[in-house]
Design a protein around this motif. Structure first.
Motif, PDB file in Angstrom:
ATOM      1  N   ILE A  10       2.387  18.532 107.262  1.00  0.00           N
ATOM      2  CA  ILE A  10       1.011  18.737 107.712  1.00  0.00           C
ATOM      3  C   ILE A  10       0.309  17.383 107.825  1.00  0.00           C
ATOM      4  CG2 ILE A  10       0.912  21.023 106.658  1.00  0.00           C
ATOM      5  CD1 ILE A  10      -0.889  19.770 104.454  1.00  0.00           C
ATOM      6  N   VAL A  11      -0.637  17.315 108.745  1.00  0.00           N
ATOM      7  CA  VAL A  11      -1.453  16.114 108.922  1.00  0.00           C
ATOM      8  C   VAL A  11      -2.869  16.426 108.470  1.00  0.00           C
ATOM      9  CG1 VAL A  11      -2.357  14.414 110.545  1.00  0.00           C
ATOM     10  CG2 VAL A  11      -0.061  15.365 110.884  1.00  0.00           C
ATOM     11  N   VAL A  12      -3.395  15.601 107.585  1.00  0.00           N
ATOM     12  CA  VAL A  12      -4.750  15.792 107.070  1.00  0.00           C
ATOM     13  C   VAL A  12      -5.501  14.479 107.194  1.00  0.00           C
ATOM     14  CG1 VAL A  12      -6.170  16.480 105.106  1.00  0.00           C
ATOM     15  CG2 VAL A  12      -3.912  17.506 105.423  1.00  0.00           C
ATOM     16  N   GLY A  13      -6.678  14.513 107.811  1.00  0.00           N
ATOM     17  CA  GLY A  13      -7.488  13.309 107.959  1.00  0.00           C
ATOM     18  C   GLY A  13      -8.787  13.403 107.201  1.00  0.00           C
ATOM     19  N   ARG A  14      -9.831  13.835 107.886  1.00  0.00           N
ATOM     20  CA  ARG A  14     -11.172  13.813 107.320  1.00  0.00           C
ATOM     21  C   ARG A  14     -11.334  14.584 106.015  1.00  0.00           C
ATOM     22  NH1 ARG A  14     -13.579  14.873 113.261  1.00  0.00           N
ATOM     23  NH2 ARG A  14     -11.518  15.849 113.344  1.00  0.00           N
ATOM     24  N   PRO A  15     -10.642  15.721 105.803  1.00  0.00           N
ATOM     25  CA  PRO A  15     -10.793  16.386 104.500  1.00  0.00           C
ATOM     26  C   PRO A  15     -10.376  15.515 103.317  1.00  0.00           C
ATOM     27  CG  PRO A  15      -9.874  17.913 106.094  1.00  0.00           C
ATOM     28  CD  PRO A  15      -9.873  16.553 106.756  1.00  0.00           C
ATOM     29  N   ILE A  16      -9.580  14.474 103.562  1.00  0.00           N
ATOM     30  CA  ILE A  16      -9.224  13.530 102.502  1.00  0.00           C
ATOM     31  C   ILE A  16      -9.998  12.222 102.657  1.00  0.00           C
ATOM     32  CG2 ILE A  16      -7.380  12.079 101.564  1.00  0.00           C
ATOM     33  CD1 ILE A  16      -5.415  14.330 102.112  1.00  0.00           C
ATOM     34  N   THR A  17      -9.963  11.628 103.848  1.00  0.00           N
ATOM     35  CA  THR A  17     -10.536  10.294 104.008  1.00  0.00           C
ATOM     36  C   THR A  17     -12.056  10.285 103.898  1.00  0.00           C
ATOM     37  OG1 THR A  17     -10.598  10.516 106.430  1.00  0.00           O
ATOM     38  CG2 THR A  17      -8.620   9.534 105.452  1.00  0.00           C
ATOM     39  N   ARG A  18     -12.713  11.400 104.203  1.00  0.00           N
ATOM     40  CA  ARG A  18     -14.172  11.446 104.124  1.00  0.00           C
ATOM     41  C   ARG A  18     -14.670  12.306 102.969  1.00  0.00           C
ATOM     42  NH1 ARG A  18     -15.958  11.789 110.539  1.00  0.00           N
ATOM     43  NH2 ARG A  18     -14.694  10.020 111.235  1.00  0.00           N
ATOM     44  N   ALA A  19     -13.776  12.646 102.083  1.00  0.00           N
ATOM     45  CA  ALA A  19     -14.178  13.425 100.908  1.00  0.00           C
ATOM     46  C   ALA A  19     -15.000  12.558  99.964  1.00  0.00           C
ATOM     47  CB  ALA A  19     -12.938  13.954 100.189  1.00  0.00           C
ATOM     48  N   ALA A  20     -15.886  13.194  99.191  1.00  0.00           N
ATOM     49  CA  ALA A  20     -16.667  12.458  98.201  1.00  0.00           C
ATOM     50  C   ALA A  20     -15.754  11.781  97.190  1.00  0.00           C
ATOM     51  CB  ALA A  20     -17.633  13.408  97.496  1.00  0.00           C
ATOM     52  N   ASP A  21     -14.642  12.426  96.864  1.00  0.00           N
ATOM     53  CA  ASP A  21     -13.640  11.873  95.952  1.00  0.00           C
ATOM     54  C   ASP A  21     -12.282  11.988  96.642  1.00  0.00           C
ATOM     55  OD1 ASP A  21     -11.874  11.212  93.957  1.00  0.00           O
ATOM     56  OD2 ASP A  21     -12.878  12.368  92.395  1.00  0.00           O
ATOM     57  N   PRO A  22     -11.906  10.999  97.466  1.00  0.00           N
ATOM     58  CA  PRO A  22     -10.650  11.095  98.220  1.00  0.00           C
ATOM     59  C   PRO A  22      -9.427  11.305  97.341  1.00  0.00           C
ATOM     60  CG  PRO A  22     -12.002   9.308  99.070  1.00  0.00           C
ATOM     61  CD  PRO A  22     -12.655   9.769  97.802  1.00  0.00           C
ATOM     62  N   ALA A  23      -9.384  10.656  96.177  1.00  0.00           N
ATOM     63  CA  ALA A  23      -8.218  10.800  95.300  1.00  0.00           C
ATOM     64  C   ALA A  23      -8.059  12.242  94.842  1.00  0.00           C
ATOM     65  CB  ALA A  23      -8.339   9.864  94.101  1.00  0.00           C
ATOM     66  N   ALA A  82      14.425  21.574 113.834  1.00  0.00           N
ATOM     67  CA  ALA A  82      13.294  20.959 114.522  1.00  0.00           C
ATOM     68  C   ALA A  82      12.201  20.569 113.531  1.00  0.00           C
ATOM     69  CB  ALA A  82      12.726  21.914 115.571  1.00  0.00           C
ATOM     70  N   LEU A  83      11.688  19.365 113.677  1.00  0.00           N
ATOM     71  CA  LEU A  83      10.534  18.941 112.892  1.00  0.00           C
ATOM     72  C   LEU A  83       9.274  19.494 113.540  1.00  0.00           C
ATOM     73  CD1 LEU A  83      11.375  15.165 112.282  1.00  0.00           C
ATOM     74  CD2 LEU A  83      11.596  17.041 110.655  1.00  0.00           C
ATOM     75  N   LEU A  84       8.479  20.210 112.769  1.00  0.00           N
ATOM     76  CA  LEU A  84       7.207  20.740 113.263  1.00  0.00           C
ATOM     77  C   LEU A  84       6.088  20.121 112.435  1.00  0.00           C
ATOM     78  CD1 LEU A  84       8.083  24.531 113.728  1.00  0.00           C
ATOM     79  CD2 LEU A  84       8.240  22.664 115.395  1.00  0.00           C
ATOM     80  N   VAL A  85       5.361  19.206 113.051  1.00  0.00           N
ATOM     81  CA  VAL A  85       4.285  18.485 112.384  1.00  0.00           C
ATOM     82  C   VAL A  85       2.962  19.088 112.837  1.00  0.00           C
ATOM     83  CG1 VAL A  85       3.169  16.243 112.111  1.00  0.00           C
ATOM     84  CG2 VAL A  85       5.666  16.397 112.186  1.00  0.00           C
ATOM     85  N   THR A  86       2.168  19.550 111.876  1.00  0.00           N
ATOM     86  CA  THR A  86       1.002  20.361 112.221  1.00  0.00           C
ATOM     87  C   THR A  86      -0.305  19.734 111.748  1.00  0.00           C
ATOM     88  OG1 THR A  86       1.270  21.663 110.190  1.00  0.00           O
ATOM     89  CG2 THR A  86       2.346  22.497 112.165  1.00  0.00           C
ATOM     90  N   PRO A  87      -1.132  19.270 112.689  1.00  0.00           N
ATOM     91  CA  PRO A  87      -2.497  18.864 112.355  1.00  0.00           C
ATOM     92  C   PRO A  87      -3.396  20.099 112.267  1.00  0.00           C
ATOM     93  CG  PRO A  87      -2.078  18.488 114.659  1.00  0.00           C
ATOM     94  CD  PRO A  87      -0.792  19.038 114.079  1.00  0.00           C
ATOM     95  N   GLY A  88      -4.696  19.876 112.142  1.00  0.00           N
ATOM     96  CA  GLY A  88      -5.624  21.002 112.072  1.00  0.00           C
ATOM     97  C   GLY A  88      -5.501  21.761 110.772  1.00  0.00           C
ATOM     98  N   ILE A  89      -5.249  21.067 109.659  1.00  0.00           N
ATOM     99  CA  ILE A  89      -5.093  21.723 108.369  1.00  0.00           C
ATOM    100  C   ILE A  89      -6.384  21.577 107.580  1.00  0.00           C
ATOM    101  CG2 ILE A  89      -3.773  21.789 106.223  1.00  0.00           C
ATOM    102  CD1 ILE A  89      -2.184  22.620 108.720  1.00  0.00           C
ATOM    103  N   ARG A  90      -6.887  22.678 107.078  1.00  0.00           N
ATOM    104  CA  ARG A  90      -8.131  22.700 106.318  1.00  0.00           C
ATOM    105  C   ARG A  90      -7.989  23.631 105.117  1.00  0.00           C
ATOM    106  NH1 ARG A  90      -8.646  19.175 109.420  1.00  0.00           N
ATOM    107  NH2 ARG A  90     -10.409  18.646 110.769  1.00  0.00           N
ATOM    108  N   LEU A  91      -8.734  23.347 104.053  1.00  0.00           N
ATOM    109  CA  LEU A  91      -8.805  24.262 102.923  1.00  0.00           C
ATOM    110  C   LEU A  91      -9.790  25.380 103.249  1.00  0.00           C
ATOM    111  CD1 LEU A  91      -8.940  21.687  99.986  1.00  0.00           C
ATOM    112  CD2 LEU A  91      -6.939  22.872 100.918  1.00  0.00           C
TER     113      LEU A  91
END
Length: 239
Positions: free
Chosen positions: A212-225, A178-187
């Motif tokens: 894992i799915v990661v959005g704002r911790p990457i897309t809204r980071a001061a340095d996304p890269a 089973a593929l388990l795709v998990t949002p809500g991932i934070r450092l």
């Protein structure tokens, strides 16, 4: 990796942008060998299906996150249309029921055997109080278990979108395929935003998450890269 996925599909970056130009500018800074991309409601409504092809042309696998939930024939038609676009993942709400999921899965399989259909169990923004407000007396964990079995074991879907907090139990219940795709991932130390059931990348993978799915911790980071590289590195160390 459990189950085995290519490295590029363990990290899914959510393109939470208001228009196609912003999303494509950001995607152009990423390496499709390191991540897949997720297109959700806002961006799809603004940019339409042409964006999917443009992301494919950049070399990315795409998770079309529209969480279909309607009568069975309508959902099946929507899933069939999405599969024709060549997306990697599509999802539906498991609460739509067995028949809805079953016919949607048949439509996908008949259209594109490289597209996987996932079911959303309980949103990571939901908790016990949220469920009670909608008449569900079970705990989030119990509701996820019930819907997970309905989706994967009975309807035959390839996997689930779920909180990493439920991944370990679901892995035991549903097996390694089973593929388990998990949002809500934070450092550690990061804000939860509107998520209520969160986990770090390493703990999510250790618990049995496939990706894992990661959005704002990457897309809204001061340095996304740099933020992207941190998540890639953390996933690498997770084994």
């Amino acid at each position: 990796m459990n189950p085995a996925l290519e490295p590029a599909t363990r990290l899914i970056v959510a393109l939470d942008f208001p228009d196609a130009d912003a999303a494509l500018r950001f995607a152009g800074q990423l390496d499709p060998r390191q991540c897949a991309l997720k297109v959700g409601f806002e961006l799809f409504v603004v940019a339409g299906p042409d964006l999917l092809q443009r992301l494919h042309d950049l070399g990315f696998r795409v998770f079309l996150d529209l969480k279909f939930h309607d009568i069975p024939n309508t959902v099946a038609a929507a899933c069939r249309a999405a599969a024709r676009k060549g997306v990697w993942l599509i999802n539906v709400h498991a609460s739509g029921g067995l028949e809805m999921m079953r016919v949607a899965h048949e439509a996908v399989r008949e259209t594109n055997d490289t597209t996987a259909l996932l079911a959303v169990t309980v949103l990571t923004s939901s908790d016990s109080e949220t469920l009670r407000e909608t008449g569900v007396s079970r705990s989030p964990a119990d509701q996820v278990s019930l819907l997970g079995e309905l989706a994967v074991k009975q309807a035959g879907l390839e996997g689930l979108v779920c909180s990493a907090q439920e991944a370990s139990a679901l892995r035991r219940e549903l097996g390694d395929e089973a593929l388990l795709v998990t949002p809500g991932i934070r450092l550690e130390g990061a804000g939860d935003d509107d998520q209520k059931r969160v986990m770090t990348p390493e703990r999510a993978i250790a618990a049995g998450a496939s990706a894992i799915v990661v959005g704002r911790p990457i897309t809204r980071a001061a340095d996304p890269a740099a933020a992207m590289e941190t998540f890639v590195s953390r996933l690498g160390s997770a084994g």
